[in-house]
Design an enzyme around this catalytic site. Structure first.
Site, PDB file in Angstrom:
ATOM      1  N   LYS A  93      -8.820  -3.497   2.087  1.00  0.00           N
ATOM      2  CA  LYS A  93      -8.633  -4.344   0.897  1.00  0.00           C
ATOM      3  C   LYS A  93      -7.924  -5.645   1.286  1.00  0.00           C
ATOM      4  CE  LYS A  93      -4.381  -1.887  -0.570  1.00  0.00           C
ATOM      5  NZ  LYS A  93      -3.425  -2.979  -0.554  1.00  0.00           N
TER       6      LYS A  93
ATOM      7  N   ASP B 121      -1.819   1.956   2.340  1.00  0.00           N
ATOM      8  CA  ASP B 121      -1.302   0.992   3.334  1.00  0.00           C
ATOM      9  C   ASP B 121      -0.207   1.542   4.254  1.00  0.00           C
ATOM     10  OD1 ASP B 121      -3.035  -0.491   1.847  1.00  0.00           O
ATOM     11  OD2 ASP B 121      -1.578  -1.983   1.186  1.00  0.00           O
TER      12      ASP B 121
ATOM     13  N   CYS C  49       2.025  -2.928  -3.449  1.00  0.00           N
ATOM     14  CA  CYS C  49       0.659  -2.377  -3.440  1.00  0.00           C
ATOM     15  C   CYS C  49       0.519  -1.100  -4.255  1.00  0.00           C
ATOM     16  CB  CYS C  49       0.186  -2.188  -2.008  1.00  0.00           C
ATOM     17  SG  CYS C  49      -0.092  -3.779  -1.187  1.00  0.00           S
TER      18      CYS C  49
HETATM   19  N1  TIU Z   1       1.049  -2.831   0.967  1.00  0.00           N
HETATM   20  C1  TIU Z   1       1.905  -3.687   0.389  1.00  0.00           C
HETATM   21  O1  TIU Z   1       2.720  -3.274  -0.428  1.00  0.00           O
HETATM   22  N2  TIU Z   1       1.870  -5.008   0.806  1.00  0.00           N
HETATM   23  C2  TIU Z   1       2.959  -5.847   0.823  1.00  0.00           C
HETATM   24  O2  TIU Z   1       2.835  -7.000   1.192  1.00  0.00           O
HETATM   25  N3  TIU Z   1       4.166  -5.298   0.438  1.00  0.00           N
HETATM   26  C3  TIU Z   1       5.381  -5.915   0.481  1.00  0.00           C
HETATM   27  O3  TIU Z   1       6.333  -5.334  -0.037  1.00  0.00           O
HETATM   28  N4  TIU Z   1       5.520  -7.080   1.095  1.00  0.00           N
END
Ligand code: TIU
Length: 231
Positions: free
Chosen positions: A132, A27, A165
Protein backbone atom coordinates in the site's frame (compact mmCIF):
# COMPACT_ATOMS: atom_id res chain seq x y z
CA UNK A 1 -21.76 -23.62 8.96
CA UNK A 2 -21.26 -20.76 11.37
CA UNK A 3 -19.49 -21.18 14.69
CA UNK A 4 -19.74 -17.91 16.55
CA UNK A 5 -17.13 -17.12 19.18
CA UNK A 6 -17.44 -14.37 21.75
CA UNK A 7 -14.98 -12.43 23.91
CA UNK A 8 -15.03 -9.58 26.37
CA UNK A 9 -14.05 -6.37 24.66
CA UNK A 10 -14.43 -2.63 25.03
CA UNK A 11 -17.14 -1.31 24.79
CA UNK A 12 -19.12 -4.58 24.53
CA UNK A 13 -18.60 -8.28 23.82
CA UNK A 14 -17.21 -8.98 20.33
CA UNK A 15 -18.74 -11.86 18.41
CA UNK A 16 -17.02 -13.37 15.40
CA UNK A 17 -17.01 -16.39 13.14
CA UNK A 18 -13.43 -17.51 12.41
CA UNK A 19 -14.56 -18.54 8.92
CA UNK A 20 -15.50 -14.95 8.01
CA UNK A 21 -12.83 -13.15 10.04
CA UNK A 22 -9.34 -12.25 8.88
CA UNK A 23 -6.28 -11.37 10.93
CA UNK A 24 -4.83 -8.16 9.52
CA UNK A 25 -1.15 -7.57 10.35
CA UNK A 26 -0.36 -3.98 9.44
CA UNK A 27 3.12 -2.82 8.39
CA UNK A 28 5.28 -4.97 10.70
CA UNK A 29 8.21 -3.95 8.51
CA UNK A 30 11.85 -3.41 9.42
CA UNK A 31 11.34 0.18 8.20
CA UNK A 32 9.12 0.84 11.22
CA UNK A 33 10.45 -1.41 13.99
CA UNK A 34 14.21 -1.59 13.39
CA UNK A 35 16.93 1.06 13.45
CA UNK A 36 18.00 2.54 10.12
CA UNK A 37 14.53 2.65 8.58
CA UNK A 38 11.71 5.08 7.83
CA UNK A 39 10.46 5.29 11.44
CA UNK A 40 13.87 6.25 12.75
CA UNK A 41 14.42 8.84 9.99
CA UNK A 42 11.32 10.61 11.33
CA UNK A 43 13.04 10.96 14.70
CA UNK A 44 11.32 8.10 16.51
CA UNK A 45 12.60 5.58 19.07
CA UNK A 46 11.77 2.41 17.14
CA UNK A 47 12.54 0.10 20.07
CA UNK A 48 9.14 1.06 21.54
CA UNK A 49 7.40 -0.90 18.81
CA UNK A 50 9.25 -4.17 19.36
CA UNK A 51 7.03 -5.05 22.36
CA UNK A 52 4.29 -5.81 19.86
CA UNK A 53 6.19 -8.68 18.22
CA UNK A 54 5.88 -11.49 20.86
CA UNK A 55 2.11 -11.18 21.49
CA UNK A 56 1.48 -10.72 17.78
CA UNK A 57 3.51 -13.84 17.04
CA UNK A 58 1.29 -15.80 19.46
CA UNK A 59 -1.84 -14.46 17.75
CA UNK A 60 -0.40 -15.28 14.33
CA UNK A 61 0.36 -18.85 15.42
CA UNK A 62 -3.15 -19.32 16.85
CA UNK A 63 -4.97 -17.87 13.85
CA UNK A 64 -2.88 -20.01 11.50
CA UNK A 65 -3.63 -23.09 13.59
CA UNK A 66 -7.35 -22.23 13.49
CA UNK A 67 -7.23 -21.99 9.70
CA UNK A 68 -8.24 -18.33 9.67
CA UNK A 69 -7.39 -15.96 6.84
CA UNK A 70 -4.20 -13.99 7.51
CA UNK A 71 -3.38 -10.83 5.56
CA UNK A 72 -0.22 -8.74 5.91
CA UNK A 73 0.25 -5.19 4.68
CA UNK A 74 3.37 -3.21 3.86
CA UNK A 75 3.57 0.55 3.41
CA UNK A 76 5.95 1.55 0.65
CA UNK A 77 6.58 2.83 -2.83
CA UNK A 78 7.68 1.70 -6.25
CA UNK A 79 11.41 2.14 -6.99
CA UNK A 80 10.64 4.94 -9.50
CA UNK A 81 8.51 6.72 -6.85
CA UNK A 82 5.62 6.98 -9.33
CA UNK A 83 3.12 6.13 -6.58
CA UNK A 84 4.58 8.60 -4.08
CA UNK A 85 2.66 11.88 -3.82
CA UNK A 86 5.13 14.81 -3.79
CA UNK A 87 3.43 16.05 -0.62
CA UNK A 88 4.37 12.80 1.17
CA UNK A 89 7.94 13.00 -0.12
CA UNK A 90 8.35 16.62 1.01
CA UNK A 91 6.70 16.18 4.43
CA UNK A 92 8.68 17.15 7.52
CA UNK A 93 12.41 17.22 8.05
CA UNK A 94 13.44 13.54 8.20
CA UNK A 95 17.13 12.58 8.34
CA UNK A 96 16.57 10.60 5.11
CA UNK A 97 13.67 10.94 2.71
CA UNK A 98 11.63 8.16 1.08
CA UNK A 99 13.77 6.62 -1.68
CA UNK A 100 17.10 7.73 -0.20
CA UNK A 101 19.68 4.99 0.39
CA UNK A 102 19.82 3.90 4.02
CA UNK A 103 21.56 1.11 5.96
CA UNK A 104 18.70 -1.32 5.17
CA UNK A 105 18.24 -0.26 1.55
CA UNK A 106 16.28 2.62 0.05
CA UNK A 107 13.89 4.06 2.61
CA UNK A 108 10.32 2.66 2.29
CA UNK A 109 10.87 1.24 -1.20
CA UNK A 110 9.33 -2.06 -2.29
CA UNK A 111 11.83 -4.86 -2.71
CA UNK A 112 14.35 -3.39 -0.25
CA UNK A 113 15.38 -5.30 2.87
CA UNK A 114 14.07 -2.56 5.17
CA UNK A 115 10.68 -2.56 3.48
CA UNK A 116 10.00 -6.21 4.23
CA UNK A 117 8.27 -7.76 7.23
CA UNK A 118 10.38 -8.72 10.27
CA UNK A 119 11.53 -12.35 10.37
CA UNK A 120 9.45 -13.19 13.47
CA UNK A 121 6.21 -12.36 11.64
CA UNK A 122 7.16 -13.32 8.09
CA UNK A 123 4.20 -14.37 5.92
CA UNK A 124 3.91 -18.05 5.05
CA UNK A 125 2.63 -19.63 1.84
CA UNK A 126 -0.99 -18.79 1.16
CA UNK A 127 -1.04 -15.54 3.13
CA UNK A 128 -1.82 -12.41 1.15
CA UNK A 129 0.63 -9.50 1.34
CA UNK A 130 -0.96 -6.18 0.40
CA UNK A 131 1.42 -3.42 -0.69
CA UNK A 132 0.00 0.00 0.00
CA UNK A 133 1.28 3.48 -0.82
CA UNK A 134 -0.72 5.20 1.93
CA UNK A 135 -1.44 4.89 5.61
CA UNK A 136 -4.76 3.13 5.08
CA UNK A 137 -4.86 -0.49 3.90
CA UNK A 138 -7.84 0.16 1.61
CA UNK A 139 -6.55 3.18 -0.31
CA UNK A 140 -5.13 2.22 -3.74
CA UNK A 141 -5.13 -1.51 -2.95
CA UNK A 142 -7.56 -4.26 -3.87
CA UNK A 143 -8.13 -5.22 -0.24
CA UNK A 144 -11.86 -4.50 -0.15
CA UNK A 145 -12.46 -6.61 -3.27
CA UNK A 146 -10.37 -9.49 -1.88
CA UNK A 147 -12.22 -9.47 1.44
CA UNK A 148 -15.63 -9.34 -0.24
CA UNK A 149 -14.78 -12.11 -2.68
CA UNK A 150 -13.66 -14.36 0.17
CA UNK A 151 -16.64 -13.54 2.38
CA UNK A 152 -14.67 -11.83 5.14
CA UNK A 153 -16.84 -9.49 7.21
CA UNK A 154 -14.76 -9.00 10.38
CA UNK A 155 -11.13 -8.03 10.94
CA UNK A 156 -8.83 -8.66 13.88
CA UNK A 157 -6.48 -5.73 13.53
CA UNK A 158 -2.83 -5.70 14.66
CA UNK A 159 0.40 -3.94 13.71
CA UNK A 160 1.88 -0.46 13.70
CA UNK A 161 1.40 2.33 14.39
CA UNK A 162 -1.74 2.62 16.48
CA UNK A 163 -2.70 6.17 15.60
CA UNK A 164 -1.41 6.20 12.03
CA UNK A 165 -1.77 3.10 9.81
CA UNK A 166 -3.86 1.08 12.25
CA UNK A 167 -6.30 3.92 12.89
CA UNK A 168 -6.55 4.91 9.23
CA UNK A 169 -7.22 1.29 8.29
CA UNK A 170 -9.84 0.76 11.00
CA UNK A 171 -11.66 3.92 9.91
CA UNK A 172 -11.57 2.84 6.26
CA UNK A 173 -12.76 -0.66 7.17
CA UNK A 174 -15.54 0.62 9.42
CA UNK A 175 -16.91 2.87 6.67
CA UNK A 176 -16.95 -0.14 4.34
CA UNK A 177 -19.02 -2.18 6.79
CA UNK A 178 -16.38 -4.41 8.39
CA UNK A 179 -16.45 -5.10 12.13
CA UNK A 180 -12.98 -4.47 13.56
CA UNK A 181 -11.50 -5.86 16.76
CA UNK A 182 -8.22 -4.15 17.62
CA UNK A 183 -5.88 -6.17 19.88
CA UNK A 184 -4.49 -3.59 22.29
CA UNK A 185 -1.13 -5.28 22.99
CA UNK A 186 -0.61 -6.20 19.32
CA UNK A 187 -0.66 -2.62 18.11
CA UNK A 188 1.97 -0.06 19.05
CA UNK A 189 3.02 3.55 18.68
CA UNK A 190 6.17 5.66 19.03
CA UNK A 191 3.99 7.78 21.34
CA UNK A 192 2.46 5.92 24.33
CA UNK A 193 -0.08 8.70 24.87
CA UNK A 194 -1.26 8.47 21.24
CA UNK A 195 -1.52 4.68 21.58
CA UNK A 196 -3.81 5.01 24.59
CA UNK A 197 -5.87 7.78 23.01
CA UNK A 198 -6.07 5.89 19.72
CA UNK A 199 -7.49 2.81 21.41
CA UNK A 200 -9.92 4.89 23.46
CA UNK A 201 -11.19 6.62 20.29
CA UNK A 202 -12.01 3.30 18.64
CA UNK A 203 -14.17 2.04 21.50
CA UNK A 204 -15.73 5.35 22.54
CA UNK A 205 -19.32 6.30 21.74
CA UNK A 206 -20.52 2.70 21.79
CA UNK A 207 -17.67 1.49 19.57
CA UNK A 208 -17.75 4.26 16.97
CA UNK A 209 -14.97 2.55 14.95
CA UNK A 210 -14.92 -0.92 16.51
CA UNK A 211 -13.89 -2.96 19.53
CA UNK A 212 -10.69 -3.21 21.62
CA UNK A 213 -9.50 -6.22 23.64
CA UNK A 214 -6.23 -7.73 24.88
CA UNK A 215 -4.85 -10.57 22.79
CA UNK A 216 -5.35 -13.04 25.66
CA UNK A 217 -9.13 -12.56 25.34
CA UNK A 218 -8.99 -13.29 21.61
CA UNK A 219 -6.72 -16.30 22.11
CA UNK A 220 -9.00 -17.69 24.81
CA UNK A 221 -12.06 -17.31 22.60
CA UNK A 222 -10.29 -19.04 19.73
CA UNK A 223 -9.27 -21.89 22.04
CA UNK A 224 -12.79 -22.16 23.45
CA UNK A 225 -11.82 -21.36 27.03
CA UNK A 226 -12.48 -18.44 29.40
CA UNK A 227 -9.88 -15.66 29.30
CA UNK A 228 -7.27 -15.87 32.05
CA UNK A 229 -7.30 -12.93 34.43
CA UNK A 230 -4.62 -10.33 33.73
CA UNK A 231 -1.43 -10.83 35.78
N1 TIU B 1 2.53 2.15 9.22
C1 TIU B 1 2.45 3.40 9.71
O1 TIU B 1 1.84 3.61 10.74
N2 TIU B 1 3.14 4.39 9.03
C2 TIU B 1 3.68 5.51 9.63
O2 TIU B 1 4.26 6.34 8.96
N3 TIU B 1 3.54 5.59 11.00
C3 TIU B 1 4.09 6.55 11.81
O3 TIU B 1 3.75 6.57 12.99
N4 TIU B 1 4.98 7.41 11.32
Amino acid sequence: MTALLKLDADPSPFTFDPATTALLVIDMQRDFVEPGGFGETLGNDVTLLRAVIPPLRAVLDATRAAGMTVIHTREGHLPDLSDLPPAKLRRGTPSLRIGDPGPKGRILIRGEYGHDIVDELAPIAGELVVDKPGKGSFYATGLDEVLRSTGVTSLVVTGVTTEVCVHTTVREANDRGYECLVLADCVGSYFPQFHQAGLAMIAAQGGIFGWVAPSRAFLAALAGRPALPQT
